[in-house]
Design an enzyme around this catalytic site. Sequence first.
Site, PDB file in Angstrom:
ATOM      1  CB  SER A 267      -0.929  -0.087   1.893  1.00 56.80           C
ATOM      2  OG  SER A 267      -2.029   0.885   1.412  1.00 56.80           O
TER       3      SER A 267
ATOM      4  CE1 TYR B 102      -4.321  -2.458   5.224  1.00 55.60           C
ATOM      5  CE2 TYR B 102      -3.393   0.120   4.244  1.00 55.60           C
ATOM      6  CZ  TYR B 102      -3.696  -1.026   4.487  1.00 55.60           C
ATOM      7  OH  TYR B 102      -4.553  -1.161   2.855  1.00 55.60           O
TER       8      TYR B 102
HETATM    9  N1  LIG Z   1      -8.550  -0.559  -1.640  1.00 51.67           N
HETATM   10  C1  LIG Z   1      -7.199  -0.034  -1.361  1.00 51.67           C
HETATM   11  O1  LIG Z   1      -7.393   1.092  -1.409  1.00 51.67           O
HETATM   12  C2  LIG Z   1      -6.529  -0.750  -0.960  1.00 51.67           C
HETATM   13  C3  LIG Z   1      -5.202   0.317  -0.944  1.00 51.67           C
HETATM   14  C4  LIG Z   1      -4.106  -0.455  -0.487  1.00 51.67           C
HETATM   15  C5  LIG Z   1      -3.938  -1.323  -0.405  1.00 51.67           C
HETATM   16  N2  LIG Z   1      -5.148  -2.400  -0.339  1.00 51.67           N
HETATM   17  C6  LIG Z   1      -4.500  -3.942  -0.452  1.00 51.67           C
HETATM   18  O2  LIG Z   1      -4.687  -4.727  -1.012  1.00 51.67           O
HETATM   19  C7  LIG Z   1      -5.609  -5.681  -0.317  1.00 51.67           C
HETATM   20  C8  LIG Z   1      -6.793  -6.225  -1.205  1.00 51.67           C
HETATM   21  O3  LIG Z   1      -7.917  -4.920  -1.197  1.00 51.67           O
HETATM   22  P1  LIG Z   1      -9.442  -4.803  -1.402  1.00 51.67           P
HETATM   23  O4  LIG Z   1      -9.388  -3.176  -1.301  1.00 51.67           O
HETATM   24  O5  LIG Z   1      -9.595  -5.881  -2.231  1.00 51.67           O
HETATM   25  O6  LIG Z   1     -10.692  -4.954   0.526  1.00 51.67           O
HETATM   26  P2  LIG Z   1     -11.690  -5.599   0.223  1.00 51.67           P
HETATM   27  O7  LIG Z   1     -11.921  -4.949   1.895  1.00 51.67           O
HETATM   28  O8  LIG Z   1     -12.628  -5.558  -0.327  1.00 51.67           O
HETATM   29  O9  LIG Z   1     -10.683  -7.266  -0.153  1.00 51.67           O
HETATM   30  C9  LIG Z   1      -9.926  -8.247   1.068  1.00 51.67           C
HETATM   31  C10 LIG Z   1     -10.615  -8.817   1.109  1.00 51.67           C
HETATM   32  O10 LIG Z   1      -9.695 -10.088   2.700  1.00 51.67           O
HETATM   33  C11 LIG Z   1     -11.231 -10.570   3.482  1.00 51.67           C
HETATM   34  N3  LIG Z   1     -10.485 -11.169   4.128  1.00 51.67           N
HETATM   35  C12 LIG Z   1     -10.719 -10.296   5.959  1.00 51.67           C
HETATM   36  N4  LIG Z   1     -10.226 -11.173   6.014  1.00 51.67           N
HETATM   37  C13 LIG Z   1     -10.021 -12.159   6.054  1.00 51.67           C
HETATM   38  C14 LIG Z   1      -9.777 -13.743   7.056  1.00 51.67           C
HETATM   39  N5  LIG Z   1      -9.439 -13.826   8.280  1.00 51.67           N
HETATM   40  N6  LIG Z   1      -9.332 -14.854   6.126  1.00 51.67           N
HETATM   41  C15 LIG Z   1     -10.420 -15.252   4.919  1.00 51.67           C
HETATM   42  N7  LIG Z   1      -9.826 -13.214   4.138  1.00 51.67           N
HETATM   43  C16 LIG Z   1      -9.791 -12.686   5.575  1.00 51.67           C
HETATM   44  C17 LIG Z   1     -12.391 -10.322   3.807  1.00 51.67           C
HETATM   45  O11 LIG Z   1     -13.613 -10.995   3.744  1.00 51.67           O
HETATM   46  C18 LIG Z   1     -12.401  -9.062   1.890  1.00 51.67           C
HETATM   47  O12 LIG Z   1     -13.027 -10.151   1.441  1.00 51.67           O
HETATM   48  C19 LIG Z   1      -5.763  -5.432   0.804  1.00 51.67           C
HETATM   49  O13 LIG Z   1      -4.459  -6.019   1.404  1.00 51.67           O
HETATM   50  C20 LIG Z   1      -5.699  -4.054   1.021  1.00 51.67           C
HETATM   51  O14 LIG Z   1      -4.660  -3.624   1.846  1.00 51.67           O
HETATM   52  C21 LIG Z   1      -5.687  -1.783  -0.929  1.00 51.67           C
END
Ligand SMILES: NC(=O)c1ccc[n+]([C@@H]2O[C@H](COP(=O)([O-])OP(=O)(O)OC[C@H]3O[C@@H](n4cnc5c(N)ncnc54)[C@H](O)[C@@H]3O)[C@@H](O)[C@H]2O)c1
Length: 242
Positions: free
Chosen positions: A134, A147
């Site tokens: 991130s 985070y």
């Molecule tokens: N969306 C953003 O702005 C953003 C920015 C930077 C990094 N990220 C990173 O990208 C990745 C995906 O994020 P996203 O935006 O798709 O988020 P999201 O919330 O849409 O998806 C995250 C998924 O992780 C699953 N999850 C949570 N705890 C879990 C567990 N214990 N076991 C199995 N699954 C579990 C959730 O059910 C969810 O489906 C993450 O690592 C996030 O930190 C996202």
Amino acid sequence: MDNWLGLADRRVLVAGAGGIGEACTAAFTAAGARVVIADIDESRLQRHENGLRADFSTVEGCEDAVAATVDTLGGIDILFHAVGVNHRVPILETADEDWQRTIDINLTSAFRLGKAAGKHMVNAGWGRQIYCSSVSSLLAHPDHGPYAASKGGINQMMRVMAREWAASGVTVNAIAPGYTETDLTKGHLDKPGVREHYTSLVPAGRLGYVEDLTGPVLFLASDQASFVTGHVLYVDGGRTLV
Ligand SMILES: NC(=O)c1ccc[n+]([C@@H]2O[C@H](COP(=O)([O-])OP(=O)(O)OC[C@H]3O[C@@H](n4cnc5c(N)ncnc54)[C@H](O)[C@@H]3O)[C@@H](O)[C@H]2O)c1
């Protein structure tokens, strides 16, 4: 140019079926790869042929997901780690269990999944691992203590994996998105003025969409990136330039 990326018939585990995991699953499938997609939330798995319920906060959940992928697909060539949670509170108000939960789900699951998948990849002499870091791995956003620590940890763990496995044909990289419109960010972005504020910080003049990430992830997973390892690829519209 058919199969230019070399992804046809590659066997992929996508860990995390949220916005980014789901979009990349569709992109991998369109490129001819075979995908197991795993998540703790079964409602996110229903539309997938190879949906797998898994709790990545436990060692068994991680190891069993890799084993199930190998059983289902006959092996594992690519791991895309797209699991994450964010509990936005100042450090002084962060409870110990919230710190630990974020580190377990975001960082320790990456170590456990990467290790379990890495054994197969090193033995096979080919593999790709891509982790979701991130912009918070670099920038000191307030209310992001656990985070940011988990994402900084991903960057450095990924670099050590990349170095240890480079001679075995396994590359390890990370993508680092800026604010991207998914369920992870929706609640925060929908607060009055927040989406506008974050948009004003991005030189490209907009927040990210999950489609911005599919090309970078597929490139890093592809034959075209065989000499690219240990990198954090910021996909942020220039957010980390300012
Ligand atoms: N969306 C953003 O702005 C953003 C920015 C930077 C990094 N990220 C990173 O990208 C990745 C995906 O994020 P996203 O935006 O798709 O988020 P999201 O919330 O849409 O998806 C995250 C998924 O992780 C699953 N999850 C949570 N705890 C879990 C567990 N214990 N076991 C199995 N699954 C579990 C959730 O059910 C969810 O489906 C993450 O690592 C996030 O930190 C996202």
